[in-house]
Write a protein that holds these residues in place. Structure first.
Motif, short mmCIF file in Angstrom:
data_model
loop_
_atom_site.label_atom_id
_atom_site.label_comp_id
_atom_site.label_asym_id
_atom_site.label_seq_id
_atom_site.Cartn_x
_atom_site.Cartn_y
_atom_site.Cartn_z
N LYS A 180 0.84 -1.19 0.00
CA LYS A 180 0.00 0.00 0.00
C LYS A 180 0.87 1.25 0.00
CE LYS A 180 -3.84 2.13 2.48
NZ LYS A 180 -4.72 2.08 3.67
N ALA A 181 1.90 1.24 0.85
CA ALA A 181 2.81 2.39 0.93
C ALA A 181 3.50 2.61 -0.41
CB ALA A 181 3.84 2.16 2.03
N ALA A 182 3.95 1.52 -1.01
CA ALA A 182 4.65 1.62 -2.30
C ALA A 182 3.72 2.25 -3.34
CB ALA A 182 5.10 0.24 -2.76
N ARG A 183 2.49 1.77 -3.36
CA ARG A 183 1.53 2.29 -4.33
C ARG A 183 1.28 3.77 -4.13
NH1 ARG A 183 -4.01 -0.85 -4.71
NH2 ARG A 183 -4.56 0.43 -2.93
N GLU A 184 1.11 4.16 -2.88
CA GLU A 184 0.85 5.57 -2.59
C GLU A 184 1.99 6.46 -3.03
OE1 GLU A 184 -1.91 4.79 1.38
OE2 GLU A 184 -0.01 5.87 1.56
N LEU A 185 3.22 5.90 -2.99
CA LEU A 185 4.39 6.69 -3.36
C LEU A 185 4.74 6.51 -4.84
CD1 LEU A 185 6.54 5.97 -0.19
CD2 LEU A 185 5.37 8.11 -0.75
N GLY A 186 3.90 5.79 -5.56
CA GLY A 186 4.15 5.60 -6.99
C GLY A 186 5.31 4.65 -7.29
N LEU A 187 5.63 3.81 -6.34
CA LEU A 187 6.73 2.86 -6.54
C LEU A 187 6.17 1.54 -7.06
CD1 LEU A 187 8.55 3.59 -3.18
CD2 LEU A 187 9.31 4.29 -5.46
N HIS A 188 6.93 0.87 -7.87
CA HIS A 188 6.46 -0.40 -8.42
C HIS A 188 7.19 -1.58 -7.80
CE1 HIS A 188 5.88 -3.67 -11.35
NE2 HIS A 188 4.71 -3.10 -11.54
N ILE A 189 6.36 -2.59 -7.43
CA ILE A 189 6.90 -3.86 -6.97
C ILE A 189 6.76 -4.83 -8.13
CG2 ILE A 189 6.66 -5.71 -5.24
CD1 ILE A 189 7.19 -2.99 -3.92
N PRO A 190 7.78 -5.48 -8.62
CA PRO A 190 9.14 -5.55 -8.11
C PRO A 190 10.14 -4.66 -8.86
CG PRO A 190 8.81 -7.33 -9.64
CD PRO A 190 7.56 -6.48 -9.69
N LEU A 191 9.65 -3.80 -9.78
CA LEU A 191 10.62 -3.04 -10.59
C LEU A 191 11.48 -2.12 -9.73
CD1 LEU A 191 8.67 -2.18 -13.87
CD2 LEU A 191 10.23 -4.08 -13.35
N ASP A 192 10.84 -1.42 -8.78
CA ASP A 192 11.61 -0.53 -7.92
C ASP A 192 12.19 -1.27 -6.71
OD1 ASP A 192 11.20 1.92 -9.40
OD2 ASP A 192 9.10 1.79 -8.78
N TYR A 193 11.35 -2.09 -6.11
CA TYR A 193 11.79 -2.85 -4.94
C TYR A 193 11.19 -4.25 -4.99
CZ TYR A 193 13.13 1.69 -3.01
OH TYR A 193 13.71 2.91 -2.83
N SER A 194 11.97 -5.23 -4.62
CA SER A 194 11.43 -6.58 -4.47
C SER A 194 10.86 -6.73 -3.07
CB SER A 194 12.53 -7.63 -4.69
OG SER A 194 12.79 -7.78 -6.07
N LEU A 195 9.87 -7.63 -2.95
CA LEU A 195 9.19 -7.80 -1.66
C LEU A 195 8.98 -9.30 -1.42
CD1 LEU A 195 8.09 -5.54 0.19
CD2 LEU A 195 5.84 -5.93 -0.80
N VAL A 196 9.31 -9.75 -0.22
CA VAL A 196 9.00 -11.12 0.17
C VAL A 196 8.25 -11.09 1.50
CG1 VAL A 196 9.90 -13.43 0.66
CG2 VAL A 196 11.17 -11.91 -0.83
N GLY A 197 7.24 -11.91 1.62
CA GLY A 197 6.48 -11.99 2.87
C GLY A 197 6.72 -13.31 3.58
N TYR A 198 5.78 -13.68 4.44
CA TYR A 198 5.86 -14.94 5.18
C TYR A 198 4.43 -15.35 5.53
CZ TYR A 198 8.68 -18.32 7.90
OH TYR A 198 9.33 -19.44 8.36
N ASP A 199 4.11 -16.59 5.37
CA ASP A 199 2.82 -17.23 5.72
C ASP A 199 2.11 -17.85 4.52
OD1 ASP A 199 3.17 -16.46 8.33
OD2 ASP A 199 1.73 -14.81 8.28
N ASP A 200 2.12 -17.15 3.40
CA ASP A 200 1.30 -17.51 2.24
C ASP A 200 -0.18 -17.53 2.59
OD1 ASP A 200 0.84 -18.04 -0.42
OD2 ASP A 200 0.96 -20.20 -0.19
#
Lengths: 293, 293
Positions: free
Chosen positions: B209-229
């Motif tokens: 959500k934060a990335a979207r608000e700042l106009g950042l693209h996942i994964p082009l600008d930053y990669s993201l990994v979570g936990y749990d699935d």
DNA sequence: CTGTTAGCGCTTTCAC
DNA sequence: GTGAAAGCGCTAACAG
């Protein structure tokens, strides 16, 4: 630590309520549950949870168990496959509150949504975008909210003088997986439609999945509208246009209503039907139809 | 319908268990809850639910209430701000099972995940993609799984001979909103990093959500990994790469372990620590770094 | 005002 | 075998 069982036995109050709900995996219900549990606890009540998976037998058994555990009241999200177990609660004078669904023949307090209006808002929005062939994926026909939303769907069509086509109403089970399978067969059916209004967001996620598997794009190929505005609706692949229900508040008010029943001995059930007004939330899953734009 | 309270009073068994969990709005917990409730019911037990919102006071009070309600056992997902209320359960011989978290000093049966390995898999995957500056957004430091995942993060860095930078570890609260705020300040911090490993999927949605608000693209600008699935991970705007935990099974096995304790009078607590092996699920939120590819 | 007793609905034990 | 009685831990109503 005093033995609350002994206290309940003599005092006639267990300070425990029962919550019978359909499917905790659906964020709509888990948020309602959160509202119920927290509000109950604030008022000194514990919550016994039963997840029925929309199974009528589980629900009937749950009522039995909760009665034997002497709960002071029960909040039920009924599967609506039968109603005599709930009528039985009424006869026994056990405080009962229905959430989201109700039985036209039974006088029980309930907290519901103006489903007809909500569905109407959703379908009107699609019509305003230019859609005329709108499919509706929904749940089992015995559920009151299913009927009311179909009614709202029809109302919106009538307002726009669009003929109603029975074959565009598809009944299925209320789960993500069911949504996926139903979506897939709808997309592959050859039926003529440009938008789908889905009974709930959770079901709509399944339709998303089906679309993705078939290489279809939402909303370029088909527009999609859900219902509930679960927390994840705005973060889906295509942020979901939906009809918002205040989930936590529904749980909260259900408990407040129940406690009012419990602590008011002279309470007449069925007098309080709280109807919440829904709100359309427009996001990116809806757009003008492909050939109509 | 017999009065189960009276029966419990004389029989010394309430056939009720307590489930103390942190946040039902997080699909990880609602799925665990589903596993607990259903399995308990299959074995003749009802489940009293308490949602603590990770609040230590709520948790302590919950233990008190459940004890007074004479539950046969308690499953706790502890906030870990204190432990004496749990040590108290041990002393009283009340069957207790911890889920997902444990206290190194207390001998209690628990069902946990190989967090160190899971985090290591996540970070290794980022390193293999070419990332070297990897931020880690995580929860309060007193939580065992938080520490273990940090440990796994460090292990993966060490294996790749990448220096550990303390400033890239950010502790925050475990909610979607907290994830959003923390993500926003991280993105705006000017810190040098190309990927974020987030403690949980639910928290990661906030970072999205934060990335979207700042106009950042996942994964082009930053990669993201979570936990749990969590169930929604694959349907997010960018399908989330994550480390899978079998949520329903965790709940199920927690109950099985608890019932074993309850029905085995000579049971010695702390003998059974079930450690589940996590599994990396690669989706689209991870890609080679922008300048490194 | 403190102390004793009856009884909530059930199971278990003991006498018959 | 069937039936009465004791008691689980507590609260209420009573007596002292």
């Amino acid at each position: 630590v005093p033995n609350s069982l002994a206290r309940s036995l003599v005092g006639g109050q267990s300070h425990t309520i029962g919550l019978i709900i359909a499917d905790m995996a659906n964020p709509f219900y888990s948020k309602v549950t959160q509202g119920v549990e927290e509000t109950a606890r604030q008022h000194g009540y514990s919550t016994i949870l039963v997840d029925t998976h929309e199974d009528d037998n589980d629900e009937r058994q749950a009522v039995q168990v909760l009665r034997s555990k002497q709960v002071d009241g029960i909040i039920i999200h009924p599967a609506q496959a039968s109603s005599d177990h709930i009528a039985g609660l009424l006869q026994l004078g056990i405080p009962t509150v229905l959430v989201n669904r109700y039985f036209p023949g039974l006088e029980i307090d309930c907290i519901i949504n103006n489903n007809r209006h909500g569905a109407c808002l959703a379908v009107r929005h699609l019509i305003e975008l230019g859609h005329r062939r709108i499919a509706h994926i929904t749940g089992p026909a015995q559920i009151s909210s299913v009927c009311e939303r179909i009614s709202g769907y029809r109302q919106a069509l009538e307002e726009a003088v669009i003929p109603f086509d029975e074959s565009l109403i598809i009944h299925t089970a209320l789960g993500l997986q069911a949504g996926c399978e139903t979506g897939r067969s709808l997309f592959q059916s050859g039926l003529d439609f440009s938008a789908i209004y889905v009974y709930s967001d959770y079901l709509a996620v399944g339709v998303f999945k089906a679309a993705r598997e078939l290489g279809l794009h939402i909303p370029l190929d088909y527009s999609l509208v859900g219902y509930d505005d679960i927390e994840f609706a705005e973060f889906l692949e295509t942020p979901l246009t939906t009809v918002r229900q205040p989930m936590y508040e529904i749980g909260q008010r259900a408990v407040l209503l129940l406690i009012e029943n419990i602590e008011n001995p002279g309470h007449v059930p069925g007098q309080k039907k709280i109807v919440l007004e829904p709100e359309l939330v427009i996001r990116q899953s809806t757009a003008p139809p492909h050939d109509g734009g």
